[in-house]
Design a protein around this motif. Structure first.
Motif, PDB file in Angstrom:
ATOM      1  N   GLY A  19    -103.824 -45.562  60.076  1.00 36.72           N
ATOM      2  CA  GLY A  19    -102.681 -46.323  59.479  1.00 36.72           C
ATOM      3  C   GLY A  19    -101.562 -46.737  60.614  1.00 36.72           C
ATOM      4  O   GLY A  19    -100.797 -47.435  60.269  1.00 36.72           O
ATOM      5  N   CYS A  20    -101.673 -45.896  61.696  1.00 38.19           N
ATOM      6  CA  CYS A  20    -100.702 -46.249  62.695  1.00 38.19           C
ATOM      7  C   CYS A  20    -101.289 -45.549  63.996  1.00 38.19           C
ATOM      8  O   CYS A  20    -102.081 -44.761  63.876  1.00 38.19           O
ATOM      9  CB  CYS A  20     -99.219 -45.615  62.415  1.00 38.19           C
ATOM     10  SG  CYS A  20     -98.870 -43.925  62.576  1.00 38.19           S
ATOM     11  N   ASN A  35    -100.497 -43.373  65.693  1.00 38.20           N
ATOM     12  CA  ASN A  35    -100.455 -41.582  65.732  1.00 38.20           C
ATOM     13  C   ASN A  35    -101.958 -41.285  65.711  1.00 38.20           C
ATOM     14  O   ASN A  35    -102.393 -40.267  66.382  1.00 38.20           O
ATOM     15  CB  ASN A  35     -99.687 -41.076  64.708  1.00 38.20           C
ATOM     16  CG  ASN A  35     -98.222 -40.850  65.088  1.00 38.20           C
ATOM     17  OD1 ASN A  35     -97.844 -40.698  66.169  1.00 38.20           O
ATOM     18  ND2 ASN A  35     -97.223 -41.310  64.156  1.00 38.20           N
ATOM     19  N   ALA A  36    -102.868 -42.329  65.176  1.00 38.07           N
ATOM     20  CA  ALA A  36    -104.444 -42.072  65.185  1.00 38.07           C
ATOM     21  C   ALA A  36    -104.738 -40.861  64.678  1.00 38.07           C
ATOM     22  O   ALA A  36    -105.796 -39.980  65.273  1.00 38.07           O
ATOM     23  CB  ALA A  36    -104.644 -41.940  66.980  1.00 38.07           C
ATOM     24  N   CYS A  37    -104.259 -40.367  63.480  1.00 34.92           N
ATOM     25  CA  CYS A  37    -104.813 -39.258  62.830  1.00 34.92           C
ATOM     26  C   CYS A  37    -106.336 -39.301  62.477  1.00 34.92           C
ATOM     27  O   CYS A  37    -107.350 -38.452  62.287  1.00 34.92           O
ATOM     28  CB  CYS A  37    -104.215 -38.762  61.441  1.00 34.92           C
ATOM     29  SG  CYS A  37    -102.527 -38.590  61.971  1.00 34.92           S
ATOM     30  N   CYS A  39    -107.341 -42.012  57.679  1.00 37.66           N
ATOM     31  CA  CYS A  39    -105.952 -41.172  57.461  1.00 37.66           C
ATOM     32  C   CYS A  39    -105.315 -41.796  56.047  1.00 37.66           C
ATOM     33  O   CYS A  39    -105.981 -42.721  55.367  1.00 37.66           O
ATOM     34  CB  CYS A  39    -105.237 -41.391  58.617  1.00 37.66           C
ATOM     35  SG  CYS A  39    -104.384 -43.081  58.375  1.00 37.66           S
ATOM     36  N   PRO A  40    -104.391 -40.882  55.480  1.00 36.27           N
ATOM     37  CA  PRO A  40    -103.716 -41.482  54.196  1.00 36.27           C
ATOM     38  C   PRO A  40    -103.145 -42.705  54.420  1.00 36.27           C
ATOM     39  O   PRO A  40    -102.937 -43.468  53.207  1.00 36.27           O
ATOM     40  CB  PRO A  40    -102.903 -40.408  53.929  1.00 36.27           C
ATOM     41  CG  PRO A  40    -103.291 -39.171  54.786  1.00 36.27           C
ATOM     42  CD  PRO A  40    -103.795 -39.789  55.678  1.00 36.27           C
ATOM     43  N   GLY A  41    -102.567 -43.183  55.307  1.00 36.64           N
ATOM     44  CA  GLY A  41    -102.245 -44.368  55.746  1.00 36.64           C
ATOM     45  C   GLY A  41    -100.852 -44.691  54.869  1.00 36.64           C
ATOM     46  O   GLY A  41    -100.206 -43.807  54.250  1.00 36.64           O
ATOM     47  N   LEU A  72     -95.000 -42.627  58.121  1.00 33.59           N
ATOM     48  CA  LEU A  72     -95.065 -43.052  59.275  1.00 33.59           C
ATOM     49  C   LEU A  72     -96.124 -44.429  59.436  1.00 33.59           C
ATOM     50  O   LEU A  72     -95.940 -45.037  60.637  1.00 33.59           O
ATOM     51  CB  LEU A  72     -95.638 -42.140  60.345  1.00 33.59           C
ATOM     52  CG  LEU A  72     -94.868 -40.723  60.452  1.00 33.59           C
ATOM     53  CD1 LEU A  72     -95.702 -39.697  61.407  1.00 33.59           C
ATOM     54  CD2 LEU A  72     -93.497 -41.002  61.090  1.00 33.59           C
ATOM     55  N   ALA A  73     -96.475 -44.753  58.533  1.00 28.44           N
ATOM     56  CA  ALA A  73     -97.667 -45.526  58.387  1.00 28.44           C
ATOM     57  C   ALA A  73     -97.210 -46.886  58.946  1.00 28.44           C
ATOM     58  O   ALA A  73     -96.006 -47.442  58.499  1.00 28.44           O
ATOM     59  CB  ALA A  73     -98.478 -45.600  57.350  1.00 28.44           C
ATOM     60  N   CYS A 129     -98.300 -41.899  53.676  1.00 28.93           N
ATOM     61  CA  CYS A 129     -97.638 -41.360  54.824  1.00 28.93           C
ATOM     62  C   CYS A 129     -96.487 -42.100  55.343  1.00 28.93           C
ATOM     63  O   CYS A 129     -96.581 -43.445  55.364  1.00 28.93           O
ATOM     64  CB  CYS A 129     -98.688 -41.291  56.067  1.00 28.93           C
ATOM     65  SG  CYS A 129     -98.063 -41.011  57.505  1.00 28.93           S
TER      66      CYS A 129
HETATM   67  S1  SF4 Z   1    -102.290 -42.200  61.455  1.00 25.98           S
HETATM   68 FE1  SF4 Z   1    -100.260 -42.954  61.104  1.00 25.98          FE
HETATM   69  S2  SF4 Z   1    -100.624 -43.645  59.233  1.00 25.98           S
HETATM   70 FE2  SF4 Z   1    -102.311 -42.461  59.551  1.00 25.98          FE
HETATM   71  S3  SF4 Z   1    -101.841 -40.417  58.649  1.00 25.98           S
HETATM   72 FE3  SF4 Z   1    -101.488 -40.220  60.793  1.00 25.98          FE
HETATM   73  S4  SF4 Z   1     -99.174 -40.849  60.998  1.00 25.98           S
HETATM   74 FE4  SF4 Z   1     -99.683 -41.331  59.005  1.00 25.98          FE
END
Ligand code: SF4
Lengths: 186, 551
Positions: free
Chosen positions: B457-458, B460-462, B415-417, B423-424, B421
């Motif tokens: 990166g968090c 949210n598991a994108c 993910c962009p992390g 939220l990361a 992002c």
């Molecule tokens: S997993 Fe978390 S850090 Fe990665 S893009 Fe999704 S919200 Fe952002």
């Protein structure tokens, strides 16, 4: 609160507190269920207001009694009442006034109207001024619901002449109707 | 592929005009950011750490060469020359100015694209098998139904303010390349006893902080009932899904809370009320959409190409690329060529404007002008003659697009992390780059074999780390980035969630940890095994021992 009805600012004859007169009265579900003040026996006009966690299934037996059903939007993003509105119109055959109350914003008028609302309590009169414009912003729809707008899927199957997209829906001010959902092809 | 008719064109143009008005109201202060936020989100516009991000839908991952050129053009004119392909078959631009957003949407509308419902609590872009229509194992082309669902879900008046976002994925093949059990609704085609094709319906899958594998609530649904059944599911969810807690609002929580059987009963009860009504899909409507996806004019070719066989024998690098990146096509003499967007040390899923243009040209010269976007953040040329593969590969190599690592360890989903992002907890991209550099040896990668690695990166598991064979999750411990590791996850038709190995690793340790995992697997593996086979046989213990031996 200003009320938009049939696309125009309208007077609101409905009261929300029982002042002992014969004025039309909107009651809460709780008051209705408890028959507070003998409201079930009144023969003056009655409306009911449902919170967003109160399904219209709870009043299914009594629907004929109400001239107004007001559905609450406690926050703009609490979308339960969209389903309730369609159920009232399409399943329970409710034909009275369906009023959106609470957080009712310009950018939701179209969605609400499509689901069967025909009256809107808004924060200020400015909302009434932009009503027409807000309802005209989108005229192509892909879903059959209980209003009179024909979805693209139906219009595509019509014989010629095909009309351009901008003019394809019925007018934005048309009142919702409950009769036509059944025969719309997909 | 699908082409807009006058209605679709009219619709997206109206939508652009509507958004232009909303942006103008924001810029002149008539709308506050709070009021504007839900409106911009409905058009795919996020406010990120450094700029606005625009997420553009690529419905079911199918693009024309012309559309790809437009995406390149947008990258160049409005971004820093790059686009980022996501795990949901979207493309994101990370450096967008609010003032430009309406113009970008207008540019997209010209080529029959939009950014509608790529965010917000609505039915999101419907995803599908990236090999739809060309896979050798397919029952029917799932894009026909994905397009039908796309239209039905677009600005759905009842379902635009759901408790939470809602994702639907569809596959037409027994081999699940669309991770359908990781979606709010997963649809998979089957034959019934009468030889009719229909759908198995799965609900309540999803990753995020409560990962759940979707459960089947109906083994077979006739095609004509697809929309009424979906409407029944959404209507039950819209009324009963939790709205008091954002972390408990997805449909999976509702399904778990009432139980899959009870949930199925509620859906069936609602469906009985509406089936056979206005949402019924008549055969001629299905046929109308199907005609858009009719197979292109394939040549009659022999199943084998002697020229291709000879090139494969004489050119080992080409043979290696074929082994990992080329997949069987359903027509004799054709192949599916995967283009990796995961060069060693690169940013997974990123493509430059120039690369997009190269891919568009190649799609026209070595195919029928069609391109696919895979949820693994790669691109696909679906219709390449076997005899053209070598020439195609050479051109891809020149453009830096011939990395032979599809399905291998460095085909990392990330993910962009924290780089973009807000939220990361931790950065993903530099970790992917570090691991990519560590395993920058194709012979070794091919020896390691099929292995998926996902980095989120968090919580949210994108990047779907729970279903990666190796899953990496960024966490924050007292302001320092750490990475938790899971093993044994799987996203295909045997979907499984990975098992946590133990305490998290620091950013410096994580590449070593991955190497230790790989070395342990190589020691343990039996002949013919892939990573997942070995893991299932030996379990977590040997990996744990090696990873934490020094501690
Ligand atoms: S997993 Fe978390 S850090 Fe990665 S893009 Fe999704 S919200 Fe952002």
């Amino acid at each position: 609160m200003p009320l938009i009805k049939d696309g125009k600012l309208a007077d609101d004859p409905w009261q929300v507190a029982d002042d002992g007169t014969a004025a039309p009265l909107i009651v809460s579900l709780e008051a209705w269920q408890a028959n507070e003040g003998g409201i079930r026996q009144r023969n003056t006009p009655i409306g009911i207001r449902l919170a967003s966690d109160q399904s219209p299934a709870l009043i299914a037996e009594d629907i004929e009694r109400f001239e107004v059903i007001a559905l609450e939007f406690p926050k703009f993003n609490d979308g339960r009442a969209y389903s309730y509105a369609r159920l009232l119109r399409e399943r329970h055959g409710y034909k009275g006034e369906l009023r959106a109350v609470g957080n009712v914003l310009r950018d939701q008028f179209l969605f609400m109207h499509r689901c069967g609302f025909d009256a809107f309590e808004v924060a200020d009169t400015g909302a009434a001024a932009v009503w027409e414009e807000a309802l005209r912003e989108i005229s192509v729809w892909y879903q059959p619901t209980a209003d009179r707008r024909k979805p693209a899927t139906t219009l595509r199957r019509k014989p010629h002449p095909r009309r351009p997209a901008a003019g394809t829906s019925s007018g934005p001010g048309d009142p919702p109707s409950v009769a036509c959902a059944g025969h719309w092809a997909y | 592929m699908y082409r807009y008719d006058e209605f679709d064109h009219g619709f997206v143009r109206q939508r652009v005009a509507q958004f232009r008005g909303q942006v103008a109201r924001r810029l002149d202060g008539a709308l506050t950011e709070d009021e504007f936020k839900p409106l911009r989100l409905m058009n795919g516009l996020y406010l990120q750490l450094h700029a606005y991000m625009l997420r553009v839908a690529i419905p079911y991952g199918t693009l024309s060469a012309r559309q790809m050129r437009r995406l390149a053009d947008i990258a160049r004119r409005y971004d820093k020359g790059f686009g980022h392909f996501t795990t949901r078959q979207n493309i994101q631009y990370n450096w967008i100015r609010l003032e430009d957003a309406p113009d970008i949407l207008a540019d997209l509308a010209d080529v029959e694209m939009h950014a509608i419902q790529t965010s917000g609590n609505c039915i999101r872009n419907v995803t599908a098998d990236q090999f739809a229509g060309v896979a050798a194992d397919e029952i029917e082309d799932p894009r026909v139904y994905a397009e039908i669902i796309r239209q039905w879900s677009t600005l759905h008046p009842e379902f635009s303010f759901l408790p939470r976002k809602f994702k639907i994925a569809i596959t037409g093949a027994p081999r699940d390349r669309a991770a359908v059990r990781a979606h709010d609704i997963g649809l998979r085609m089957h034959w019934n006893a009468d030889g009719e094709a229909g759908f198995e319906i799965m609900v309540g899958g999803g990753l995020g902080r409560t990962p759940v594998i979707g459960k089947t609530i109906r083994a077979f649904l006739p095609k004509q009932d697809l929309l009424s059944y979906l409407e029944a599911i959404l209507r039950v969810y819209n009324q009963l899904g939790r709205r008091d807690n954002i972390h408990k609002a997805r449909i999976k929580i509702l399904v778990n809370q009432v139980g899959a059987e009870t949930f199925a009963d509620m859906v069936e009860a609602e469906w009985r009320e509406i089936r056979g009504g206005a949402l019924d899909l008549p055969a001629d409507e299905i046929a109308r959409i199907e005609s858009y996806f009719a197979p292109p004019d394939y040549e009659r070719l022999d199943a084998a190409s002697p020229a291709f066989e000879a090139q494969r024998r004489s050119d080992p690098a080409f043979a290696q690329w074929v082994r990992s990146n080329v997949v069987a096509h359903k027509r004799p003499g054709y192949a599916i060529a995967n283009i990796s967007l995961k060069p060693a040390g690169g940013v997974p899923g990123d493509a430059s404007a120039e690369q997009m243009e190269v891919v568009a040209d190649l799609a026209e010269r070595y195919g029928f002008g069609e391109i696919r976007v895979a949820h693994e953040q790669n691109l696909v040329l679906p219709d390449v003659r076997l005899s053209d593969l070598h020439a195609l590969w050479q051109e891809l190599r020149t453009a830096g697009l011939a990395t032979a690592n599809i399905g291998l360890l460095t085909d990392i989903i990330a993910c962009p992390g924290l780089d973009y992002c807000n939220l990361a907890n931790a950065r993903s991209i530099p970790i992917a780059q570090r691991i990519g550099q560590r395993f920058d040896d194709l012979a070794r990668l091919h020896d390691i074999g099929r292995l998926t690695l996902n980095i989120s990166g968090c919580i949210n598991a994108c990047a779907h780390h729970h279903v990666g064979n190796i899953g990496i999750l960024g966490v924050n411990k007292k302001g320092v980035e750490y990475y938790q590791v899971t093993l044994g996850g799987n996203a295909d038709e045997n979907a499984a969630l990975g098992d946590l190995v133990g305490p998290a690793f620091s950013g410096e340790e994580i590449a070593d940890a991955v190497e230790t995992i790989v070395d342990t697997y190589l020691e343990q593996r039996d002949r013919g095994e892939q990573f997942l086979d070995t893991y299932r046989r030996v379990g977590l213990q040997p990996f744990k021992e090696k990873l934490y031996a020094a501690h």
